[in-house]
Enzyme design. Structure first.
Site, short mmCIF file in Angstrom:
data_model
loop_
_atom_site.label_atom_id
_atom_site.label_comp_id
_atom_site.label_asym_id
_atom_site.label_seq_id
_atom_site.Cartn_x
_atom_site.Cartn_y
_atom_site.Cartn_z
N ARG A 83 11.60 -2.26 -9.78
CA ARG A 83 11.30 -2.36 -8.35
C ARG A 83 12.31 -1.64 -7.47
NH1 ARG A 83 6.24 -4.20 -6.83
NH2 ARG A 83 5.53 -5.70 -8.35
N VAL A 122 -15.96 -17.16 -1.56
CA VAL A 122 -15.74 -17.54 -2.96
C VAL A 122 -15.25 -16.34 -3.76
CG1 VAL A 122 -17.38 -19.45 -3.01
CG2 VAL A 122 -18.18 -17.13 -3.47
N CYS A 175 -6.97 -7.74 -6.07
CA CYS A 175 -7.91 -6.87 -5.34
C CYS A 175 -7.98 -5.43 -5.83
CB CYS A 175 -7.54 -6.87 -3.87
SG CYS A 175 -7.76 -8.46 -3.11
N ALA A 186 -8.95 0.93 -2.24
CA ALA A 186 -8.83 2.08 -3.15
C ALA A 186 -7.80 3.08 -2.63
CB ALA A 186 -10.20 2.74 -3.31
N PHE A 187 -7.81 3.32 -1.31
CA PHE A 187 -6.84 4.27 -0.72
C PHE A 187 -5.41 3.74 -0.88
CE2 PHE A 187 -8.69 7.63 2.24
CZ PHE A 187 -9.88 7.71 1.54
N SER A 200 -15.99 -12.86 1.19
CA SER A 200 -15.59 -12.36 -0.13
C SER A 200 -15.77 -10.85 -0.15
CB SER A 200 -16.47 -12.95 -1.23
OG SER A 200 -16.55 -14.34 -1.12
N LYS A 221 -14.25 -2.00 2.97
CA LYS A 221 -13.29 -2.89 2.31
C LYS A 221 -12.86 -2.31 0.96
CE LYS A 221 -10.99 -6.31 0.79
NZ LYS A 221 -9.75 -6.87 1.26
C1 UDX Z 1 -4.00 -5.97 -0.97
C2 UDX Z 1 -4.18 -5.21 0.35
O1 UDX Z 1 -2.88 -4.81 0.84
C3 UDX Z 1 -4.89 -6.09 1.36
O2 UDX Z 1 -5.15 -5.35 2.55
C4 UDX Z 1 -6.21 -6.58 0.77
O3 UDX Z 1 -6.88 -7.44 1.68
C5 UDX Z 1 -5.96 -7.29 -0.54
O4 UDX Z 1 -5.25 -6.44 -1.44
P1 UDX Z 1 -2.31 -7.79 -1.90
O5 UDX Z 1 -3.01 -7.59 -3.21
O6 UDX Z 1 -2.05 -9.16 -1.43
O7 UDX Z 1 -3.13 -7.06 -0.74
O8 UDX Z 1 -0.89 -7.08 -1.99
P2 UDX Z 1 -0.22 -5.69 -1.59
O9 UDX Z 1 0.93 -5.96 -0.73
O10 UDX Z 1 -1.19 -4.72 -1.12
O11 UDX Z 1 0.35 -5.22 -3.01
C6 UDX Z 1 -0.50 -4.97 -4.13
C7 UDX Z 1 0.31 -4.50 -5.29
O12 UDX Z 1 0.86 -3.19 -5.05
C8 UDX Z 1 1.53 -5.38 -5.62
O13 UDX Z 1 1.68 -5.50 -7.00
C9 UDX Z 1 2.68 -4.60 -5.01
O14 UDX Z 1 3.91 -4.91 -5.61
C10 UDX Z 1 2.25 -3.19 -5.29
N1 UDX Z 1 2.86 -2.18 -4.38
C11 UDX Z 1 2.62 -2.22 -3.04
C12 UDX Z 1 3.63 -1.15 -4.93
O15 UDX Z 1 3.83 -1.10 -6.14
N2 UDX Z 1 4.16 -0.21 -4.09
C13 UDX Z 1 3.94 -0.22 -2.73
O16 UDX Z 1 4.46 0.68 -2.04
C14 UDX Z 1 3.16 -1.26 -2.20
#
Ligand code: UDX
Length: 455
Positions: A431, A73, A259, A208-209, A114, A203
């Site tokens: 972008r 959830v 996230c 965070a990294f 979650s 997680k």
């Molecule tokens: C993230 C983690 O990647 C994933 O492992 C975790 O389980 C959930 O959170 P998500 O939020 O779906 O996944 O998207 P992700 O592809 O990580 O991108 C997050 C944000 O960072 C997006 O807004 C993306 O555009 C941005 N981003 C990503 C950048 O600005 N630059 C990058 O180089 C990569």
């Protein structure tokens, strides 16, 4: 859960939800109506649905019949009380645990899917131990690392699966039961088992990294814009070091999604709870830079438009927080639109997957949270439009802002778009996906994040 069903034909998976509407959508014969858009998901659901994958609102029946229960959830950031704006809201998780305790009449393995603060498994275990029927429970942590837009591919080919359990014979037995499920398609060496707390914390730390890398490169993008360096070249040069690696170094308008911000705030809150103020401040910095990046990009638009956007039309390409998803949570577009609408601009959005109602809702939630009046909110929302093509968004616009990196934006007819726009016509590429030499030669004043541009 659909992927587990697809990969393990001998396991029956029942997904339950209290929302009849959502379950009806999951059961809809038309796969375009599934509640979540995710490439490949419809095919997976189509293959397994009504064979060994079922969607139902019969929560109690499913609890009673299951050997293993996944709690998946929502755990949004708290918007009230202690830890407001920082801690995770565990209301739904707790409700699930209480319901399981009340209803279960046989032993179960309960899996936290979650993302949760460290030591939540312990709290769930305590709730479950109150079961009036004497059922025994073993709580596991099995955080999800999938990214939206590539979720199905990530699930089929995970970098790792993490399972945390108690270091007791019963705990280890439960961990093994979950390992056996994933081992149907994930190589055993990629399944990492740890104690519960390491799993829960890993997680938060993983996200965070990842977010930290983006904030790092975004901070450098500001420096590139004033020094004449190009952030893309810097990222390529830096990423060639195998200790650093090339991924997650794309400068952007700032990260969004459900996230990163939430999990960092959670980490900050956790550190503060233990009196680790320096640790908390360190991670807060990642969010500070992300907010700075969103504001910086919007300020750049305003500066180019001579600090008066009042009455000017600005086209937004994209509203989703990244391409290939209809998810808009924490998208930079929301905060940019907030700033520009408040300055009196008109915003015309094209996003292939996000409807206008969602955009309006995103802004409304933000403004209501800030305590703005209904009349003020409605006034600003009346200046937000959405159209059904990238070109249509630019008609009579003074500026175009690229916010989401949808592929379709790269193949537009920019000559025609230029002719439709007010002059001077500006492009702000948040972008770095457009060909800026081409745009300049057509006549645009083109700005891209992380590269010096003359005003
Ligand atoms: C993230 C983690 O990647 C994933 O492992 C975790 O389980 C959930 O959170 P998500 O939020 O779906 O996944 O998207 P992700 O592809 O990580 O991108 C997050 C944000 O960072 C997006 O807004 C993306 O555009 C941005 N981003 C990503 C950048 O600005 N630059 C990058 O180089 C990569």
């Amino acid at each position: 859960m659909a992927v587990i069903a697809r990969q393990c034909s001998n396991i029956t998976v029942t997904v339950v939800d209290i929302s009849e509407e959502r379950i009806a959508a999951w059961n809809d014969a038309d796969l375009d109506n599934l509640p979540i858009y995710e490439p490949g998901l419809a095919e997976v659901v189509a293959k397994a649905r009504n064979k060994n994958l079922f969607f139902s609102t019969e929560v109690d029946k499913a609890i009673q019949e299951a050997d293993m229960i996944f709690i998946a959830v929502n755990t949004p950031t708290k918007t009230y009380g202690k830890g407001k704006g920082m801690a995770a809201d565990l209301t739904h998780v707790e409700q699930c645990a209480r319901r399981i305790a009340e209803v279960a009449t046989s032993d179960k393995i309960v899996v936290e899917k979650s993302t949760l603060p460290v030591r939540t498994a312990e709290a769930i275990q305590k709730i479950l131990e109150q079961s009036p029927h004497g059922a025994q429970f073993e709580v596991l942590s099995n955080p999800e690392f999938l990214a939206e837009g590539t979720a199905i591919a990530d699930l089929f080919k995970s970098d790792r699966v993490l399972i945390g359990g108690r270091r007791t014979p019963k705990g280890e037995q439960a961990v093994q039961a979950l390992v056996d499920i994933y081992a149907n398609w994930i190589p055993r060496e990629k399944i990492v088992t740890t104690n519960v707390w390491s799993s829960e914390l890993s997680k938060l730390v993983s996200n965070a990294f990842l977010a930290q890398r983006i904030s790092s490169i975004n901070s450098i993008s500001a420096l590139c814009e004033v020094t004449g360096a190009d952030v893309e070249e810097v990222a390529t040069a830096v990423g060639k070091d195998s200790r650093i690696g090339p991924k997650f170094l794309r400068a952007s308008v700032g990260f969004g999604g459900s996230c990163f911000q939430k999990d960092i705030l959670n980490l900050v809150y956790l550190s503060e709870q233990y009196g680790l103020d320096e640790v908390a401040d360190y991670w807060k910095g990642v969010i500070t830079i992300n907010d700075y990046q969103k504001n910086r990009f919007t300020n750049r638009i305003q500066r180019a438009l001579l600090n008066t956007v009042n009455g000017k039309k600005i086209a937004f390409w994209g509203w989703a927080f990244k391409k290939d998803t209809n998810d808009t949570r924490e998208s930079a577009a929301i905060y940019m639109a907030d700033q520009l609408l408040s300055e009196g601009a008109e915003i015309i959005v094209y996003d292939p997957k996000v409807p206008l109602a969602r955009m309006q809702m995103d802004l409304q939630i933000l403004w209501e949270y800030r305590g703005e009046m209904k009349t003020e909110i409605n006034g600003k929302l009346a200046k937000l439009y959405s159209v059904n093509s990238p070109a249509a968004a630019c008609t009579k616009a003074q500026a175009l802002a690229v916010i989401t990196e949808w592929d379709v934006f790269q193949t537009q007819d920019f000559e025609t778009i230029f002719n439709q726009m007010k002059k001077p016509a500006f492009v702000f590429d948040g972008r770095k996906i457009l060909n800026h030499n081409q745009l300049q030669s057509i006549g645009f004043t083109a700005y891209e994040i992380g590269k010096e541009t003359e005003d």
